[in-house]
Design a protein around this motif. Structure first.
Motif, PDB file in Angstrom:
ATOM      1  N   LYS A  30       0.837  -1.209   0.000  1.00 27.68           N
ATOM      2  CA  LYS A  30       0.000   0.000   0.000  1.00 27.68           C
ATOM      3  C   LYS A  30       0.868   1.254   0.000  1.00 27.68           C
ATOM      4  CE  LYS A  30      -3.407   2.406   2.830  1.00 27.68           C
ATOM      5  NZ  LYS A  30      -4.194   2.366   4.058  1.00 27.68           N
ATOM      6  N   TYR A  31       1.999   1.192   0.664  1.00 25.77           N
ATOM      7  CA  TYR A  31       2.895   2.341   0.757  1.00 25.77           C
ATOM      8  C   TYR A  31       4.064   2.249  -0.226  1.00 25.77           C
ATOM      9  CZ  TYR A  31       0.262   3.728   4.809  1.00 25.77           C
ATOM     10  OH  TYR A  31      -0.761   4.120   5.632  1.00 25.77           O
ATOM     11  N   GLY A  32       3.986   1.300  -1.156  1.00 23.70           N
ATOM     12  CA  GLY A  32       5.003   1.180  -2.191  1.00 23.70           C
ATOM     13  C   GLY A  32       6.351   0.696  -1.689  1.00 23.70           C
ATOM     14  N   LYS A  33       6.348  -0.099  -0.630  1.00 22.35           N
ATOM     15  CA  LYS A  33       7.588  -0.631  -0.056  1.00 22.35           C
ATOM     16  C   LYS A  33       7.704  -2.117  -0.361  1.00 22.35           C
ATOM     17  CE  LYS A  33       8.008   3.371   1.961  1.00 22.35           C
ATOM     18  NZ  LYS A  33       8.767   4.407   1.334  1.00 22.35           N
ATOM     19  N   SER A  34       8.917  -2.592  -0.469  1.00 21.33           N
ATOM     20  CA  SER A  34       9.172  -3.996  -0.751  1.00 21.33           C
ATOM     21  C   SER A  34       9.671  -4.705   0.510  1.00 21.33           C
ATOM     22  CB  SER A  34      10.235  -4.123  -1.841  1.00 21.33           C
ATOM     23  OG  SER A  34      10.692  -5.442  -1.936  1.00 21.33           O
ATOM     24  N   PRO A  35       9.116  -5.874   0.848  1.00 19.02           N
ATOM     25  CA  PRO A  35       9.600  -6.601   2.022  1.00 19.02           C
ATOM     26  C   PRO A  35      11.063  -7.021   1.883  1.00 19.02           C
ATOM     27  CG  PRO A  35       7.736  -7.760   1.000  1.00 19.02           C
ATOM     28  CD  PRO A  35       7.996  -6.530   0.204  1.00 19.02           C
ATOM     29  N   GLU A  36      11.512  -7.213   0.656  1.00 17.68           N
ATOM     30  CA  GLU A  36      12.898  -7.652   0.436  1.00 17.68           C
ATOM     31  C   GLU A  36      13.919  -6.542   0.658  1.00 17.68           C
ATOM     32  OE1 GLU A  36      10.433  -8.296  -1.960  1.00 17.68           O
ATOM     33  OE2 GLU A  36      10.131 -10.332  -1.212  1.00 17.68           O
ATOM     34  N   THR A  37      13.514  -5.292   0.474  1.00 13.46           N
ATOM     35  CA  THR A  37      14.462  -4.175   0.581  1.00 13.46           C
ATOM     36  C   THR A  37      14.087  -3.176   1.663  1.00 13.46           C
ATOM     37  OG1 THR A  37      13.267  -2.916  -1.119  1.00 13.46           O
ATOM     38  CG2 THR A  37      15.079  -4.363  -1.863  1.00 13.46           C
ATOM     39  N   LEU A  38      13.133  -3.527   2.508  1.00 12.63           N
ATOM     40  CA  LEU A  38      12.646  -2.628   3.554  1.00 12.63           C
ATOM     41  C   LEU A  38      13.777  -2.177   4.470  1.00 12.63           C
ATOM     42  CD1 LEU A  38       9.970  -1.471   4.781  1.00 12.63           C
ATOM     43  CD2 LEU A  38      10.015  -3.427   6.335  1.00 12.63           C
ATOM     44  N   THR A  39      13.845  -0.867   4.694  1.00  7.78           N
ATOM     45  CA  THR A  39      14.828  -0.313   5.622  1.00  7.78           C
ATOM     46  C   THR A  39      14.144   0.012   6.941  1.00  7.78           C
ATOM     47  OG1 THR A  39      14.456   1.998   4.999  1.00  7.78           O
ATOM     48  CG2 THR A  39      16.085   0.756   3.701  1.00  7.78           C
ATOM     49  N   ILE A  40      14.935   0.253   7.958  1.00  6.62           N
ATOM     50  CA  ILE A  40      14.374   0.588   9.275  1.00  6.62           C
ATOM     51  C   ILE A  40      13.594   1.898   9.215  1.00  6.62           C
ATOM     52  CG2 ILE A  40      16.413   1.771  10.174  1.00  6.62           C
ATOM     53  CD1 ILE A  40      14.257  -0.611  12.223  1.00  6.62           C
ATOM     54  N   GLU A  41      14.077   2.851   8.432  1.00 14.64           N
ATOM     55  CA  GLU A  41      13.369   4.134   8.306  1.00 14.64           C
ATOM     56  C   GLU A  41      12.026   3.952   7.606  1.00 14.64           C
ATOM     57  OE1 GLU A  41      12.306   7.799   9.089  1.00 14.64           O
ATOM     58  OE2 GLU A  41      14.137   6.898   9.885  1.00 14.64           O
ATOM     59  N   GLU A  42      11.997   3.133   6.563  1.00  9.23           N
ATOM     60  CA  GLU A  42      10.736   2.852   5.879  1.00  9.23           C
ATOM     61  C   GLU A  42       9.775   2.128   6.819  1.00  9.23           C
ATOM     62  OE1 GLU A  42      12.074   2.353   1.226  1.00  9.23           O
ATOM     63  OE2 GLU A  42      12.354   0.640   2.582  1.00  9.23           O
ATOM     64  N   LEU A  43      10.301   1.204   7.607  1.00 11.15           N
ATOM     65  CA  LEU A  43       9.469   0.500   8.588  1.00 11.15           C
ATOM     66  C   LEU A  43       8.858   1.480   9.574  1.00 11.15           C
ATOM     67  CD1 LEU A  43       8.389  -2.090   9.920  1.00 11.15           C
ATOM     68  CD2 LEU A  43      10.551  -2.200  11.193  1.00 11.15           C
ATOM     69  N   ARG A  44       9.653   2.408  10.060  1.00 10.67           N
ATOM     70  CA  ARG A  44       9.139   3.423  10.998  1.00 10.67           C
ATOM     71  C   ARG A  44       8.017   4.239  10.369  1.00 10.67           C
ATOM     72  NH1 ARG A  44      15.042   4.711  12.315  1.00 10.67           N
ATOM     73  NH2 ARG A  44      15.383   3.541  14.229  1.00 10.67           N
ATOM     74  N   GLU A  45       8.207   4.672   9.128  1.00  8.55           N
ATOM     75  CA  GLU A  45       7.197   5.476   8.441  1.00  8.55           C
ATOM     76  C   GLU A  45       5.892   4.706   8.280  1.00  8.55           C
ATOM     77  OE1 GLU A  45       8.879   6.636   4.700  1.00  8.55           O
ATOM     78  OE2 GLU A  45      10.516   7.746   5.656  1.00  8.55           O
TER      79      GLU A  45
END
Length: 64
Positions: A30-45
């Motif tokens: 939904k937020y255009g993020k990939s589980p394979e490349t997820l960063t900690i900052e993206e996770l926080r957002e």
């Protein structure tokens, strides 16, 4: 390939992995993020936005 951040988060919930993984991956998509490349900052957002939605839904339910 090593364990991804997404996989680590899913396992850390202690909940049944299959439904949590499905929900979490849908949330990331939904937020255009990939589980394979997820960063900690993206996770926080993503999690901050998700928690905001959950809190608003809870508030709405309590007001009804």
């Amino acid at each position: 390939m090593g364990v991804t951040l997404a996989k680590t988060v899913i396992e850390a919930t202690g909940l049944p992995q299959q439904p949590v993984e499905k929900e979490f991956n849908a949330l990331l998509a939904k937020y255009g993020k990939s589980p394979e490349t997820l960063t900690i900052e993206e996770l926080r957002e993503v999690m901050a936005e998700y928690l905001q939605i959950v809190f608003l839904e809870m508030q709405t339910e309590q007001s009804a």
